[in-house]
Design a protein around this motif. Sequence first.
Motif, PDB file in Angstrom:
ATOM      1  N   CYS A   1     -10.271 -23.522 -49.954  1.00 50.25           N
ATOM      2  CA  CYS A   1      -9.658 -24.540 -49.083  1.00 50.25           C
ATOM      3  C   CYS A   1     -10.560 -24.922 -47.928  1.00 50.25           C
ATOM      4  CB  CYS A   1      -8.314 -24.027 -48.560  1.00 50.25           C
ATOM      5  SG  CYS A   1      -7.023 -23.897 -49.817  1.00 50.25           S
ATOM      6  N   THR A   2     -11.217 -23.929 -47.331  1.00 48.66           N
ATOM      7  CA  THR A   2     -12.070 -24.213 -46.170  1.00 48.66           C
ATOM      8  C   THR A   2     -13.369 -24.903 -46.566  1.00 48.66           C
ATOM      9  OG1 THR A   2     -12.970 -21.954 -46.314  1.00 48.66           O
ATOM     10  CG2 THR A   2     -11.146 -22.324 -44.786  1.00 48.66           C
ATOM     11  N   SER A   3     -13.668 -24.963 -47.854  1.00 51.09           N
ATOM     12  CA  SER A   3     -14.875 -25.658 -48.286  1.00 51.09           C
ATOM     13  C   SER A   3     -14.750 -27.167 -48.103  1.00 51.09           C
ATOM     14  CB  SER A   3     -15.161 -25.344 -49.766  1.00 51.09           C
ATOM     15  OG  SER A   3     -15.442 -23.975 -49.938  1.00 51.09           O
ATOM     16  N   VAL A   4     -13.507 -27.665 -48.086  1.00 48.80           N
ATOM     17  CA  VAL A   4     -13.302 -29.105 -47.931  1.00 48.80           C
ATOM     18  C   VAL A   4     -12.423 -29.451 -46.733  1.00 48.80           C
ATOM     19  CG1 VAL A   4     -13.667 -29.632 -50.366  1.00 48.80           C
ATOM     20  CG2 VAL A   4     -11.395 -29.013 -49.575  1.00 48.80           C
ATOM     21  N   THR A   5     -11.827 -28.441 -46.110  1.00 52.23           N
ATOM     22  CA  THR A   5     -11.016 -28.670 -44.905  1.00 52.23           C
ATOM     23  C   THR A   5     -11.270 -27.520 -43.939  1.00 52.23           C
ATOM     24  OG1 THR A   5      -9.277 -29.776 -46.173  1.00 52.23           O
ATOM     25  CG2 THR A   5      -8.707 -29.008 -43.976  1.00 52.23           C
ATOM     26  N   ASN A   6     -11.815 -27.826 -42.793  1.00 51.81           N
ATOM     27  CA  ASN A   6     -12.182 -26.782 -41.838  1.00 51.81           C
ATOM     28  C   ASN A   6     -10.954 -26.319 -41.053  1.00 51.81           C
ATOM     29  OD1 ASN A   6     -13.418 -25.062 -40.100  1.00 51.81           O
ATOM     30  ND2 ASN A   6     -14.639 -26.606 -39.035  1.00 51.81           N
ATOM     31  N   VAL A   7     -10.497 -25.097 -41.351  1.00 51.83           N
ATOM     32  CA  VAL A   7      -9.324 -24.542 -40.669  1.00 51.83           C
ATOM     33  C   VAL A   7      -9.700 -23.375 -39.768  1.00 51.83           C
ATOM     34  CG1 VAL A   7      -7.744 -25.258 -42.497  1.00 51.83           C
ATOM     35  CG2 VAL A   7      -8.821 -23.008 -42.617  1.00 51.83           C
ATOM     36  N   ILE A   8     -10.984 -23.252 -39.457  1.00 46.14           N
ATOM     37  CA  ILE A   8     -11.432 -22.124 -38.647  1.00 46.14           C
ATOM     38  C   ILE A   8     -10.801 -22.138 -37.258  1.00 46.14           C
ATOM     39  CG2 ILE A   8     -13.454 -23.309 -37.678  1.00 46.14           C
ATOM     40  CD1 ILE A   8     -14.980 -20.689 -37.912  1.00 46.14           C
ATOM     41  N   TRP A   9     -10.370 -23.315 -36.790  1.00 51.07           N
ATOM     42  CA  TRP A   9      -9.810 -23.443 -35.441  1.00 51.07           C
ATOM     43  C   TRP A   9      -8.344 -23.025 -35.378  1.00 51.07           C
ATOM     44  CZ3 TRP A   9     -14.299 -24.276 -33.409  1.00 51.07           C
ATOM     45  CH2 TRP A   9     -15.217 -25.113 -34.042  1.00 51.07           C
ATOM     46  N   PHE A  10      -7.718 -22.852 -36.517  1.00 47.47           N
ATOM     47  CA  PHE A  10      -6.304 -22.475 -36.549  1.00 47.47           C
ATOM     48  C   PHE A  10      -6.168 -20.972 -36.779  1.00 47.47           C
ATOM     49  CE2 PHE A  10      -6.522 -26.890 -38.005  1.00 47.47           C
ATOM     50  CZ  PHE A  10      -5.665 -27.506 -37.094  1.00 47.47           C
ATOM     51  N   ALA A  11      -5.085 -20.405 -36.285  1.00 49.66           N
ATOM     52  CA  ALA A  11      -4.917 -18.947 -36.320  1.00 49.66           C
ATOM     53  C   ALA A  11      -4.424 -18.440 -37.663  1.00 49.66           C
ATOM     54  CB  ALA A  11      -3.957 -18.513 -35.211  1.00 49.66           C
ATOM     55  N   PHE A  12      -3.740 -19.280 -38.450  1.00 49.16           N
ATOM     56  CA  PHE A  12      -3.049 -18.742 -39.624  1.00 49.16           C
ATOM     57  C   PHE A  12      -3.971 -18.093 -40.656  1.00 49.16           C
ATOM     58  CE2 PHE A  12      -3.777 -23.164 -40.992  1.00 49.16           C
ATOM     59  CZ  PHE A  12      -4.187 -23.010 -42.304  1.00 49.16           C
ATOM     60  N   PRO A  13      -5.189 -18.625 -40.960  1.00 48.13           N
ATOM     61  CA  PRO A  13      -6.006 -17.915 -41.953  1.00 48.13           C
ATOM     62  C   PRO A  13      -6.463 -16.550 -41.463  1.00 48.13           C
ATOM     63  CG  PRO A  13      -7.224 -19.741 -40.990  1.00 48.13           C
ATOM     64  CD  PRO A  13      -5.830 -19.875 -40.516  1.00 48.13           C
ATOM     65  N   TRP A  14      -6.750 -16.432 -40.175  1.00 45.72           N
ATOM     66  CA  TRP A  14      -7.159 -15.152 -39.602  1.00 45.72           C
ATOM     67  C   TRP A  14      -6.015 -14.146 -39.631  1.00 45.72           C
ATOM     68  CZ3 TRP A  14     -12.204 -15.053 -39.164  1.00 45.72           C
ATOM     69  CH2 TRP A  14     -12.890 -16.237 -38.892  1.00 45.72           C
ATOM     70  N   VAL A  15      -4.827 -14.608 -39.316  1.00 45.94           N
ATOM     71  CA  VAL A  15      -3.659 -13.720 -39.322  1.00 45.94           C
ATOM     72  C   VAL A  15      -3.344 -13.258 -40.740  1.00 45.94           C
ATOM     73  CG1 VAL A  15      -1.162 -13.608 -38.899  1.00 45.94           C
ATOM     74  CG2 VAL A  15      -2.673 -14.673 -37.213  1.00 45.94           C
ATOM     75  N   PHE A  16      -3.420 -14.170 -41.707  1.00 48.96           N
ATOM     76  CA  PHE A  16      -3.135 -13.803 -43.095  1.00 48.96           C
ATOM     77  C   PHE A  16      -4.102 -12.728 -43.580  1.00 48.96           C
ATOM     78  CE2 PHE A  16      -1.107 -18.179 -44.258  1.00 48.96           C
ATOM     79  CZ  PHE A  16      -0.099 -17.918 -43.342  1.00 48.96           C
ATOM     80  N   MET A  17      -5.381 -12.879 -43.260  1.00 49.43           N
ATOM     81  CA  MET A  17      -6.355 -11.871 -43.680  1.00 49.43           C
ATOM     82  C   MET A  17      -6.138 -10.553 -42.949  1.00 49.43           C
ATOM     83  SD  MET A  17      -9.908 -14.049 -44.227  1.00 49.43           S
ATOM     84  CE  MET A  17      -9.860 -14.862 -42.614  1.00 49.43           C
ATOM     85  N   ALA A  18      -5.785 -10.631 -41.670  1.00 54.89           N
ATOM     86  CA  ALA A  18      -5.561  -9.406 -40.888  1.00 54.89           C
ATOM     87  C   ALA A  18      -4.368  -8.617 -41.421  1.00 54.89           C
ATOM     88  CB  ALA A  18      -5.353  -9.758 -39.421  1.00 54.89           C
ATOM     89  N   LEU A  19      -3.378  -9.299 -42.000  1.00 50.12           N
ATOM     90  CA  LEU A  19      -2.205  -8.597 -42.534  1.00 50.12           C
ATOM     91  C   LEU A  19      -2.583  -7.674 -43.683  1.00 50.12           C
ATOM     92  CD1 LEU A  19       0.553 -11.382 -42.579  1.00 50.12           C
ATOM     93  CD2 LEU A  19       0.397  -9.413 -41.044  1.00 50.12           C
ATOM     94  N   THR A  20      -3.651  -7.978 -44.394  1.00 51.82           N
ATOM     95  CA  THR A  20      -4.065  -7.119 -45.501  1.00 51.82           C
ATOM     96  C   THR A  20      -4.821  -5.890 -45.015  1.00 51.82           C
ATOM     97  OG1 THR A  20      -6.198  -8.253 -45.833  1.00 51.82           O
ATOM     98  CG2 THR A  20      -4.283  -9.157 -46.967  1.00 51.82           C
TER      99      THR A  20
END
Length: 460
Positions: free
Chosen positions: A406-425
């Motif tokens: 998803c981030t290859s075509v849409t930059n979501v690095i500025w949003f918290a949700f991908p970081w939080v999802f990875m941290a949950l694992t």
Amino acid sequence: MRGNLSGSSGASSAELCAFVVFAFVSVCVALAAPLVAIIAVTAAASIAAAILSIRSIRWAWSIYFFALCANGVQVTVGGFTVRPEYIATPLFLLALHAYAGREPGARAPSPFTVGLIIGSVGLVSVGLTSSMLFAPDTAASLRMAVQLIAALIVVIPLTRVALDHRFVVRSGTAILSAISTFSVASFLLDPSTRVDGLAFEYNIMGCLCAGWIGVLYYFAGDRAVVTQRVLMLAAPIPVALILTSTRAAWIALAVIAVCVMVRCAARYPVAIVCSLVAFTVGFAYLHDVYYRVGDADTFLWRVVHVIDTESGTGAYRLQLWNTAVEQIADRDWSAAIGTGFNSFSQFNPVDPTNVGAAYLSSMWLTLIYDVGFFGFAFFVVLMVSLFLGVRHKKHALPLFVALAICTSVTNVIWFAFPWVFMALTVTAPRTGSSSASAADDAHGIGHPRQRRRHRAVATS
């Protein structure tokens, strides 16, 4: 008895009158001074959220997760965009700290915390340096730095405090499912639109849904976490993802679906074979209509041209990627640290369509453009440290791969949700605490009926 009824009725009437007066005054204020009313409502909601968050980690998580999903709700104050997660983030951090203090057994130290600190601090530091040295609009780049810090700052605390994953997954699924259901219903009323929920735009919504489906896949091995009820509750989420018409999210969903098939092949062989046959028939049909599809950029056109860099938005993105690569190649030593956060649009104020500033959609190219090779190296340290801290790496791969796609075509690095999802694992299940509730969680006992059974077995 009559006196009591009379007194009760009088108190109720007084409360009703007070409520009517309060409502009347509130309406008058809202009509006379809308800005004051908005500020007052926001302040009251923030105070209520703060009290609930500090008292209960469950309220804190629910409020924070809703804020992550509502990243498209925003207001501009003094040129700075304020989103709900900016308010929810400090509340969630305070709630995590208070929760860890109340429940010593909730602390979950990780040997990879140093890598997370080095990666995140290094990434932000390089970006701040290049923003102040090379960015044409330093203030705009610094605002993006604040946004990135707000997204990253929760990662380390969240990996060091073990939450009740049953509630985390159930509540998160319920919230995103409610948003997805409302979005799908809106789409049915107006099929010409693309589903975006409360997200910043539909591509972000697609990435959000794909990421959470990846989280569900990760926890699916624990039937106490991902129950049949949770799976039924999650049903609208992939539907909303498909209706976002985000092709990268479709591919991410397909990757997770393949992983589900492999995981369930031994248990449901007939269902897997039927799914493969249906996929083959569908692929043959799409291949047949490839050159006969109607208007460009319709839903069917996007399905048929799921990977297309010769026309539409695919060609547009590829053109901007080529421009970014050329500009990086023309740099001198500044290529080592980049030209500042979100600086591509500053160096390219007009895109090929002459509509607005150019947007570099690929997160990977954006990182090299903004923070150079040094900053990208810190990003790699951060991601590797996150993945090394994952308890079940094989089950986490679909989530990480889906987000990478998803981030290859849409930059979501500025949003918290991908970081939080990875941290949950990364966070381990709570293994013990001084409180009875923590002990119940450690034994996988959540509901009152289960706790009664546990006590009955313990005493027998």
